[in-house]
Design an enzyme around this catalytic site. Structure first.
Site, PDB file in Angstrom:
ATOM      1  CB  SER A 809     -82.516 -71.569   9.557  1.00  0.00           C
ATOM      2  OG  SER A 809     -82.803 -70.609  10.566  1.00  0.00           O
ATOM      3  CG  HIS A 830     -90.909 -65.049   9.414  1.00  0.00           C
ATOM      4  ND1 HIS A 830     -90.212 -64.039   8.786  1.00  0.00           N
ATOM      5  CD2 HIS A 830     -91.939 -64.446  10.063  1.00  0.00           C
ATOM      6  CE1 HIS A 830     -90.780 -62.870   9.058  1.00  0.00           C
ATOM      7  NE2 HIS A 830     -91.829 -63.092   9.827  1.00  0.00           N
ATOM      8  CB  THR A 831     -90.976 -71.219   5.442  1.00  0.00           C
ATOM      9  OG1 THR A 831     -90.017 -70.560   4.599  1.00  0.00           O
ATOM     10  CG2 THR A 831     -92.372 -70.857   4.949  1.00  0.00           C
ATOM     11  CB  CYS A 832     -86.005 -69.937   7.424  1.00  0.00           C
ATOM     12  SG  CYS A 832     -85.825 -69.808   5.628  1.00  0.00           S
ATOM     13  CG  PHE A 833     -86.583 -68.368  11.500  1.00  0.00           C
ATOM     14  CD1 PHE A 833     -86.689 -67.411  10.504  1.00  0.00           C
ATOM     15  CD2 PHE A 833     -85.328 -68.737  11.933  1.00  0.00           C
ATOM     16  CE1 PHE A 833     -85.562 -66.822   9.960  1.00  0.00           C
ATOM     17  CE2 PHE A 833     -84.194 -68.152  11.399  1.00  0.00           C
ATOM     18  CZ  PHE A 833     -84.307 -67.196  10.403  1.00  0.00           C
TER      19      PHE A 833
END
Length: 864
Positions: A809, A830-833
C-alpha cells in the site's frame, strides 16, 4: 344421524378433483427505474400443493406467454399467481401476486369455466395495497352442476377458509413452502367438516369433471414435526367435532377396496362412512421402507411417512442410506451419519442424489484445477524467453548512464543509482526518470507514437504533426536512447504507468460486492459509474469483513472477478483449443440476449486491471492480445488456435491445388450450436474458384475469417468498454506477449528469488521457525505455493520483476514474515503489506498443519 349421510356426500362432491386448464396470456408490469434492462418475468401458478411455471420473457415490462398450464382443482380451491423476475446470478425477485377463488368464479360464470378470460390485478408482496400491474389469464375445462351451489354454499365457505391468505403471504404458518397443508392441519380441518353440525346436505355426483383427471399427484412438502408419533396419535372424537390434530388418525376403519377407476390410476373422490378414515390411494409398488419407518394415510387420502426413531413425519418417501454410510446416535441422543469411505460425519441425512452431486462437484473441481495448472505452465517458457535479453549484462537498451552516475546493487540484490556529482543515491534510473518527469506540452499539443514506438507531436492549433519536441526543439528521431527505451519491457511498463498517472482522477470510489453474487454486483456497480470515476483509486468492500482496502482487497477482487467473468461456463468465452486453456470470445455467446452488455462490462474490467496495475486470473489467446493492440492477425497466429486448420492451409500454400484436383471456392462453412451456415469471403465468393494465382488471397482471407468468425459484434462491444477507461493507443508500444505478462504477471515461482527477497521481523534467517517455513515451501507442490502466495499477498500472480518488485500500500513492499501470537494461533496475513504473521510454533509438524489449514480454509479479510 339421518342428516350425516347427505352432508358427507355433499362434501365428497365438493372435494372431488378435476383438471383445469389455465392459459397465461400476458401481463402489464409496473416499470422499475432502477432496473436498466427490464425484468425477465415468468408466472408461477400454485393451487393445493401444486406448482406450475411458464417460460420466461427476457427484458420486458409487457410479457406475452400464451402458455397453457394444467392443474388439479376442486370447486373450493384457490389459485395463486406469482409473477417472478428471473435473475441469472442470484435468487429470483417477486414482482407481484394475484389470487383467484374458483368457487366465486364458477358462480359468476353459470358454473362453467369455458374459455373465461380474466384480468387480475397484481399487488406487492410486502405492501398488498400497492398495484404492481395486471395479469391476463384464460380458464377452461371446468363445470359444476347447479345443485352444488344451492346446497353447498355453507360447506364451501367453511372448507375454503384454510387457504384464505395462501396467496397474500409467503410465510403462512398453515401452508408449507409450496402451498400444501400440514398433516395435522388437514386432519383438523377434515374433522370439523365431517362432524360439524352446520354441514349442508348435498346430493351425490354434484361436481362433474369435464376432463379426465391426472393419473398422479405431486408429493406434498415436508410438514412440521408432530407432537406425538408413538403408536397411533390420539384424536378427540367428541360430538362437537373438535380434534387435536397432532397427526392424522390411524385407528379408523379405512376402506381399502379399489374401484375400477382406482386400478387405472385415477384420483378417486373420498367416501367417508360413519366417521371412518378415508380410502388410501392405490400406490405403485416401491422399494421397502428403511427400518423404523411406517407409511400412513391421512383423512384426505394423502400418504405420509412416520419415522419412529427420530419421532417425526414427512411427505417424502424416505430412501435408504447410500452405500458406505451409517446412522449413529451420540451421547446426547442426537442422530448423525458416518461416511466410512471418507471417514467424515454430518448431521444431515445423506441421499443418493446428494452423494452423486458431491462426487460430480469434486470431479469438476479437480478438472478445473488441472486445467489451470496446465495454463499456468504455459507462461513459464514465455517469461524466460522474454527476459533473456534483459538478463544479458553486455547489452543495456537504455544506453550509458549520464556523466557522474554509477549503478550499484545492495545486499538484498536490489539495484540503485549513485550520483557522485550531488553525492545522493536513488532507486530510480536517471535515464528513465528524466523522460518520465518531462515538462508539460504547450496548450493544444499532444504526443503520440508510431507503430515502431517513435514519439511524434500533434499541433492541434495548426493541424500539423512533427517529430520535433516543442519543449526542447530536438527531433525525436535523433534521440537514440528514447527509441531504445520504448523497446525495453521494464521501461515500457514504467512509461505506461506514467501515462496512467496522468489519466488518473483524484479521490477514490467505493465498490461494495458480496462473494456470493460477485459477478452481478460488480456488473451493476461498474456499469453505473462513469469512465472517469473508474480511473479513481478503487476502494473495494466485502460486507461483513473487516478488511481495509489499502490495495490488497482490490487485488483479490480483480483475481476473483476475473475467474468469474472469464469462466467458459457462462458461454461468453471459450478455450482456444483442446490443449490450450487461453480464452477467446465464444461465437455462440448470442444465446445470452444481454451478451453485448456483458462484453462492454468485461472491456471496462480488463482496462481497469491494466490501468490500476492489477492482475487477472486467466489470460487470453495471443491473437486476442493483438486485437487489443490494434495489430493485424495472420496465418501464423492461427497455429496456436487451431493447429489442424493451420496445417491444412500450409499444405494448400506449399502444393499445387490444380494438380490435386481440389475444388475450393471463396466460401467457408461454420457451425454454431449445431447449425451450419455458409459465409462468402468476398462478394459472390461461392462461385469464385480458388486457383494457384489467387490461393494466397484465399489463405489470407480464410485465416482472418477463422480468427474473427462470428465475434465482430462482441469484439466491438468489448473495445467500447475498454476504450472508455484506457484508450488503446497507450498500449501500442507493447507486443502481444508483453501485454500478456503485463495483464497476468509472471507465473513461475522461483524459490531462490522468493527466499532471497524475503524480510523478517522479530525473526532471523537462522530462526528455526523460518527454516521450517522454507522447508515447508520446498516440500509443497506448485499449486499450494500459489495458494500460499495468494494468502499473503492477495494474488497468486507476481509482478514482472518477481519478488523483488512486490508492491504494497505504501509502494514497494517485500514479502515479510513477522513473529506474532502464540503457538496455538493460526497464521494471519496482511495482504496490503505482503506480511505473514507466523506464531512461534514448537515443531515443524505443527507449523505445517497450521499453514496448510490457513491457506486451504481461509477466505475473506479479518485483518487489523
Amino acid at each position: 344421524m339421518s342428516d350425516s349421510g347427505p352432508q358427507l356426500d355433499s362434501m365428497g362432491s365438493l372435494t372431488m378433483k378435476s383438471q383445469l386448464q389455465i392459459t397465461v396470456i400476458s401481463a402489464k408490469l409496473k416499470e422499475n427505474k432502477k432496473n436498466w434492462f427490464g425484468p425477465s418475468p415468468y408466472v408461477e401458478v400454485t393451487v393445493d400443493g401444486q406448482s406450475k411455471k411458464t417460460e420466461k420473457c427476457n427484458n420486458t415490462n409487457s410479457p406475452k406467454w400464451k402458455q397453457p398450464l394444467t392443474v388439479i382443482v376442486t370447486p373450493t380451491s384457490k389459485l395463486c399467481f406469482r409473477v417472478w423476475s428471473h435473475q441469472t446470478l442470484k435468487s429470483d425477485v417477486l414482482l407481484g401476486t394475484a389470487g383467484l377463488d374458483i368457487y366465486e368464479t364458477l358462480k359468476s360464470n353459470n358454473m362453467k369455466l369455458e374459455e373465461v378470460v380474466m384480468t387480475l390485478q397484481l399487488v406487492g408482496d410486502k405492501e398488498p395495497t400497492e398495484t404492481m400491474g395486471d395479469l391476463s389469464v384464460c380458464l377452461d375445462g371446468l363445470q359444476v352442476e347447479a345443485e352444488v351451489v344451492t346446497n353447498g354454499e355453507t360447506s364451501c365457505s367453511e372448507s375454503t377458509t384454510q387457504n384464505d391468505d395462501g396467496c397474500r403471504t409467503r410465510d403462512d404458518t398453515r401452508v408449507s413452502t409450496n402451498g400444501s397443508e400440514d398433516p395435522e392441519v388437514a386432519a383438523s380441518g377434515e374433522n370439523k367438516r365431517a362432524n360439524g353440525n352446520n354441514s349442508p346436505s348435498l346430493s351425490n355426483g354434484g361436481f362433474k369433471p369435464s376432463r379426465p383427471p391426472r393419473p398422479s399427484r405431486p408429493p406434498p412438502p415436508t410438514p412440521r414435526r408432530p407432537a406425538s408419533v408413538n403408536g397411533s396419535p390420539s384424536t378427540n372424537s367428541d360430538s362437537d367435532g373438535s380434534s387435536t390434530g397432532s397427526l392424522p388418525p390411524t385407528n379408523t376403519n379405512v376402506n381399502t377396496s379399489t374401484s375400477e377407476g382406482a386400478t387405472s390410476g385415477l384420483i378417486i373422490p373420498l367416501t367417508i362412512s360413519g366417521g371412518s378414515g378415508p380410502r388410501p390411494l392405490n400406490t405403485v409398488s416401491q422399494a421397502p421402507l428403511p427400518p423404523g419407518w411406517e407409511q400412513r394415510v391421512d383423512q384426505h387420502g394423502r400418504v405420509y411417512y412416520v419415522d419412529h426413531v427420530e419421532k417425526r413425519t414427512t411427505w417424502d418417501r424416505p430412501e435408504p442410506l447410500p452405500p458406505g454410510w451409517e446412522r449413529r446416535v451420540d451421547n446426547m441422543g442426537r442422530i448423525y451419519y458416518v461416511d466410512h469411505f471418507t471417514r467424515t460425519t454430518t448431521w444431515q441425512r445423506p441421499t443418493l442424489e446428494s452423494v452423486r452431486n458431491y462426487e460430480q462437484w469434486q470431479l469438476q473441481r479437480s478438472q478445473l484445477q488441472g486445467a489451470m495448472q496446465q495454463f499456468n505452465q504455459r507462461f513459464i517458457y514465455g517469461n524466460q524467453d522474454l527476459f533473456a535479453t534483459s538478463q544479458n549484462k553486455e547489452f543495456d537498451p537504455l544506453g550509458p548512464l549520464p556523466p557522474g552516475w554509477e549503478k550499484r546493487t545492495d545486499s538484498n540484490g536490489r539495484v540503485y543509482f549513485v550520483n557522485h556529482n550531488t553525492r545522493i543515491t536513488q532507486w530510480e534510473d536517471p535515464r528513465s526518470q528524466g523522460q518520465l518527469n518531462e515538462k508539460p506540452l504547450p496548450e493544444g499539443w499532444e504526443m503520440r507514437f508510431t507503430v515502431d514506438g517513435i514519439p511524434y507531436f500533434v499541433d492541434h492549433n495548426r493541424r500539423a504533426t512533427t517529430y520535433i519536441d516543442p519543449r526542447t526543439g530536438k527531433s525525436a528521431l535523433d534521440n537514440g536512447p528514447q527509441i531504445a527505451y520504448v523497446r525495453d519491457f521494464k521501461a515500457k511498463v514504467q512509461y505506461f504507468r506514467f501515462w496512467c498517472q496522468q489519466l488518473a482522477m483524484p479521490q477514490h470510489i467505493k465498490i461494495t460486492v458480496t462473494r456470493k453474487t460477485l459477478f452481478e454486483d460488480s456488473f451493476q456497480q461498474i456499469m453505473s459509474f462513469s469512465p472517469q470515476d473508474l480511473r479513481r483509486r478503487l476502494w473495494v468492500i466485502f460486507p461483513g469483513e473487516e478488511g481495509l482496502d489499502y490495495g490488497g482487497v482490490a487485488r483479490e477482487w480483480f483475481f476473483l472477478l476475473s475467474h468469474e467473468v472469464l469462466n467458459p461456463m457462462y458461454c461468453l468465452f471459450e478455450y482456444a483449443g483442446k490443449d490450450n486453456y487461453c480464452l477467446q470470445i465464444n461465437p455462440a455467446s448470442y444465446i445470452n440476449p444481454d451478451h453485448l452488455k456483458y462484453f462492454r462490462f468485461i472491456g471496462r474490467f480488463i482496462a481497469m486491471a491494466l490501468f490500476h496495475g492489477k492482475f487477472i486470473d486467466t489470460g487470453f489467446s495471443l491473437p486476442f492480445y493483438k486485437r487489443i493492440l490494434n495489430k493485424p492477425v495472420g496465418l501464423k497466429d492461427l497455429e496456436s488456435i487451431d493447429p489442424e486448420f493451420y496445417n491444412s492451409l500450409i499444405w494448400v500454400k506449399e502444393n499445387n491445388i490444380e494438380e490435386c484436383g481440389l475444388e475450393m471456392y471463396f466460401s467457408v462453412d461454420k457451425e454454431i450450436l449445431g447449425e451450419i451456415k455458409s459465409h462468402d469471403l468476398k462478394p459472390n465468393g461461392g462461385n469464385i474458384l480458388v486457383t494457384e494465382e489467387n490461393k494466397e488471397e484465399y489463405i489470407r482471407m480464410v485465416a482472418e475469417w477463422r480468427l474473427s468468425r462470428g465475434v465482430e459484434e462482441q469484439t466491438q462491444a468489448f473495445f467500447e468498454g475498454f476504450n472508455e477507461i484506457l484508450p488503446q493507443q497507450y498500449l501500442q508500444y507493447f507486443d502481444a506477449k508483453e501485454l500478456e505478462v503485463l495483464l497476468c504477471g509472471m507465473q513461475e515461482i522461483d524459490l531462490n528469488d522468493w527466499q532471497r527477497h524475503a524480510i523478517y521481523r522479530h525473526y532471523t534467517r537462522t530462526s528455526k521457525q523460518i527454516m521450517w517455513f522454507w522447508q515447508f515451501v520446498k516440500e509443497i507442490d506448485n499449486e499450494k505455493r500459489m495458494r500460499l502466495l495468494q494468502f499473503v499477498t492477495g494474488t497468486c500472480r507476481l509482478p514482472v520483476g518477481g519478488f523483488a518488485d512486490l508492491m504494497g500500500s505504501n509502494g514497494p513492499q517485500k514479502f515479510c514474515i513477522e513473529k506474532v501470537g502464540k503457538e496455538n494461533w493460526l497464521p494471519r496475513s496482511h495482504t496490503c503489506f505482503n506480511r505473514l504473521d507466523l506464531p512461534p510454533y514448537k515443531s515443524y509438524e505443527q507449523l505445517k498443519e497450521k499453514l496448510l489449514f490457513a491457506i486451504e480454509e481461509t477466505e475473506g479479510f479479518g485483518q487489523e
